[in-house]
Design an enzyme around this catalytic site. Structure first.
Site, PDB file in Angstrom:
ATOM      1  N   SER A 401      12.811  22.448  -6.915  1.00 33.03           N
ATOM      2  CA  SER A 401      13.658  23.641  -6.883  1.00 33.03           C
ATOM      3  C   SER A 401      14.808  23.510  -5.898  1.00 33.03           C
ATOM      4  O   SER A 401      15.859  24.123  -6.076  1.00 33.03           O
ATOM      5  CB  SER A 401      12.818  24.863  -6.493  1.00 33.03           C
ATOM      6  N   GLU A 434      17.615  24.186 -15.433  1.00 39.28           N
ATOM      7  CA  GLU A 434      18.706  23.478 -14.763  1.00 39.28           C
ATOM      8  C   GLU A 434      18.480  21.974 -14.934  1.00 39.28           C
ATOM      9  O   GLU A 434      17.442  21.441 -14.547  1.00 39.28           O
ATOM     10  CB  GLU A 434      18.764  23.837 -13.281  1.00 39.28           C
ATOM     11  N   ASN A 472      19.163  28.547  -6.971  1.00 40.59           N
ATOM     12  CA  ASN A 472      18.516  28.790  -5.689  1.00 40.59           C
ATOM     13  C   ASN A 472      19.499  28.770  -4.522  1.00 40.59           C
ATOM     14  O   ASN A 472      19.280  29.438  -3.519  1.00 40.59           O
ATOM     15  CB  ASN A 472      17.396  27.768  -5.456  1.00 40.59           C
TER      16      ASN A 472
END
Length: 682
Positions: A401, A434, A472
């Site tokens: 992430s 993503e 993020n």
């Protein structure tokens, strides 16, 4: 015998029927030339005494996937769609719609104006206009209730639900489902029976009220949903012509609304996001077998997505008990999805799921996806094992992430085969993916990642490699600014309420509690040694975790959770921790108005978006909107942070950036706003 060949409507005679075939690829949108061609063909049908009827069909396996959205916002060019539908009803000979592929929006409205509808198996039907902030504008809200009743029409139009051909037949929308819709439509011999002449079936008031409440809830009472409900209900009380006029007025008013403009932006942004820039277009590698490393929640979700896409999955984990539990959960989930008609029955079998406990088992995989704990050392060790056992030419993907894809790739002898595939939890539900290019990723890896995402029916967005990628990183800036506002004087519930009022699905502190505060706490602890002491840092979350308040799962975080229900506000413990943080920074707490909270939060997103675009992490500004809407609860009807910024007064927006710069202090980097606001739209 062919009687006419036009650029978009080809008319020919078959068995005494005039077959009017729309040829406007890729989806046969109802553009002005299509509308004009249909009116001309209908006039010929009416005038030719040798013809017994007409059939409207679409070329290329699709009927009509809707109106031409590119015409929205432009002066209407006649004939309009209501004119075409009026011509169908006025034609003295019956007209049958042969539905294939998709009959959506204006396409279904046109079909409803025909005297009969034959659908080919596999056709999808629906009136999804509310997703674009509008309602059907050519009689959909008036004709559909005459076939289905008001309550069903409220559900279908108010939510934009899509139906299979079989489900549409069961509801009376389609007259016949056939293997070959065109042949069946030509053979069909209906009388002249316009739907507009049918009465609306009577229903109990409480049934309609229940359907209305459900549509309002699903559509969050947005203007288009409320107008759709009003128009459908009017079908039961007004003459058809009056209901049609009321629907058209509502449609035209909604079409020019700011919300509809934002939703059209999102429609185009999502369509553009899946397209690679010319320099990266390449033949993707074959992916038929996927190995997923890690049988936890994320790995299980990725495995389910791949299984539902018809791929073979090798699920690896050293923990035998966890692996067995994951295997059983996957089999159960697939069986339940098949029973509910969500996936084909043949996708629920066990043959394509392999549970593996040795690294040698991953050798057949075309793609290996690491889905283990978010720790760099752990991921590097996993990649050393993957490198040692995966076949040459396999794609090696990390589901990280935040972490650096290049540093992870450096643990292998083949960094050219490594990329990031950041799934969002739950991975079997969330559409966003993503796709992260590393510095050494081979040219065909981006194409492979994007194609894999599309095969999983997700919305893949290409990203450059940088902390947090697109989503993020922006969410981190947003959450950080919200934490500053805690010290400045707002309570968590003030911030959450202000942002939920703006349209976010959940405020940042409610989200943090749901995700688990300990996850962020561990990450902050790992980065503590690298933190510059001159940068502003809010310790509130740390102090909550030190007291065992990890969020919903522990019964308390920013909020408390008696019997699983979130408290309306924060308790004395949380407030004392926040007040202590304000005092330690020497701040005098002050009330922050909801608009100030909203603008500071959004300005933080906008500033970070400008930095991402300038740094090449995002390849286009609209991709940022797609990521934030699809993955982070940014309200779709507001169009994403970039779109929002472009609708704001420039002077006010600059002042917002001044405010967050002052709040941040040392280390603040101002993004190039000009680049963000002037980059051409897709």
């Amino acid at each position: 015998m062919r009687i006419d060949t036009m650029s978009v409507v080809v008319a020919r005679i078959e068995d005494g029927v005039l077959l009017m075939e729309i040829n406007n690829p890729p989806v046969n949108a109802l553009s002005q030339p299509v509308r004009a061609g249909l009116v001309e063909a209908l006039e010929r049908l009416a005038a030719d005494d040798t013809l017994r009827g007409g059939v409207i069909a679409g070329a290329g396996g699709t009927f009509i996937a809707g109106a031409d959205i590119k015409e929205f916002g432009k002066p209407p060019a006649p004939p309009l769609l209501p004119d075409v539908l009026a011509a169908i009803e006025a034609c003295p000979k019956p007209v049958v719609a042969a539905l294939q592929g998709a009959a959506l929006g204006g396409g279904l409205e046109l079909a409803l104006a025909c005297d009969a509808r034959v659908a080919q198996a596999g056709t999808v039907l629906g009136l999804p206009e509310v997703a674009l902030g509008i309602i059907p504008g050519a009689g959909g809200t008036q004709r559909l209730p005459r076939l289905t009743g008001v309550s069903t029409a409220l559900r279908l139009i108010g939510t934009g639900e899509r139906l299979s051909a079989e489900a549409a037949k069961a509801l009376g929308i389609v007259d016949e489902v056939a293997p070959d819709a065109v042949s069946a439509a030509i053979a069909c011999r209906p009388g002249k029976r316009p739907v507009s002449k049918l009465p609306v079936p009577a229903e109990a008031a409480d049934v309609i009220a229940k359907a209305e409440a459900a549509a309002l809830k699903a559509g969050k009472s947005r203007p288009a949903v409320m107008e759709a409900i009003a128009a459908v209900k009017a079908a039961a009380t007004l003459p058809f012509a009056e209901g049609l006029a009321q629907e058209r007025d509502a449609f035209l008013n909604l079409r020019t609304s700011p919300e509809a403009a934002a939703l059209r932006h999102m429609f185009f942004a999502e369509r553009e996001a899946v397209r690679l820039p010319a320099a990266l277009r390449a033949k993707p590698r074959r992916v038929e077998t996927v190995a997923v490393i890690g049988a936890g929640t994320m790995g299980r979700g990725i495995a389910q997505s791949a299984l539902e896409a018809g791929l073979t999955v090798i699920l690896y984990d050293l923990n035998a008990e966890l692996l067995a539990t994951a295997g059983e959960a996957l089999r159960t989930a697939l069986a339940e999805r098949a029973a509910a008609g969500k996936i084909a029955a043949d996708l629920a079998g066990n043959a394509r799921l392999v549970l593996a406990r040795t690294w040698a088992d991953i050798v057949p995989a075309d793609l290996v996806i690491e889905a283990v704990f978010e720790d760099l050392a752990v991921k590097q060790e996993v990649f050393r094992q993957i490198d040692a056992h995966a076949r040459l030419g396999a794609v090696l993907a990390t589901n990280t992430s935040y972490l650096d894809v290049d540093v992870i790739a450096a643990a292998t002898a083949r960094p050219q085969d490594v990329l990031g595939l950041h799934f969002f939890s739950p991975a079997n539900v969330m559409k966003l993916l993503e796709v992260v290019r590393g510095a050494h990723s081979a040219p065909d890896l981006a194409a492979t990642g994007m194609e894999f995402g599309k095969h999983l029916k997700k919305l893949p967005v290409l990203c450059g490699n940088g902390f947090g990628f697109i989503g993020n990183r922006i969410y981190n800036a947003y959450r950080t600014q919200c934490e500053y506002m805690l010290e400045d004087g707002a309570w968590p519930e003030d911030i959450d309420t202000a942002l939920e009022t703006f349209g976010f699905a959940m405020g940042p502190f409610a989200v943090a509690d749901l995700s688990g505060l300990d996850i962020a706490w561990r990450m902050r602890a790992a980065q503590a040694a690298m933190r510059d002491a001159r940068k502003r840092y809010v310790p509130v979350l740390d102090h909550l975790c030190e007291q065992g308040r990890f969020g919903r799962k522990s019964g308390a975080g920013y909020y408390t959770y008696a019997e699983g229900r979130r408290s309306a506000g924060t308790d004395d413990t949380v407030r004392s921790i926040i007040e202590a943080a304000s005092a330690a920074r020497g701040l005098t707490r002050r009330t922050l108005a909801p608009e100030i909270i909203q603008r500071r939060s959004l300005a933080a997103m906008v500033n970070e978006a400008a930095l991402l675009l300038a740094g090449g992490i995002a390849q286009r500004a609209s991709d940022i909107d797609v990521v934030l809407v699809q993955g982070y609860g940014f309200p779709r009807f507001a169009g994403g942070p970039v779109y929002w910024a472009r609708t704001q007064d420039r002077t006010t927006l600059e002042r917002d950036l001044d405010i967050i710069a002052a709040a941040t202090g040392f280390g603040f980097e101002r993004g190039p706003l000009d680049l963000l606001l002037t980059e051409s739209a897709p």
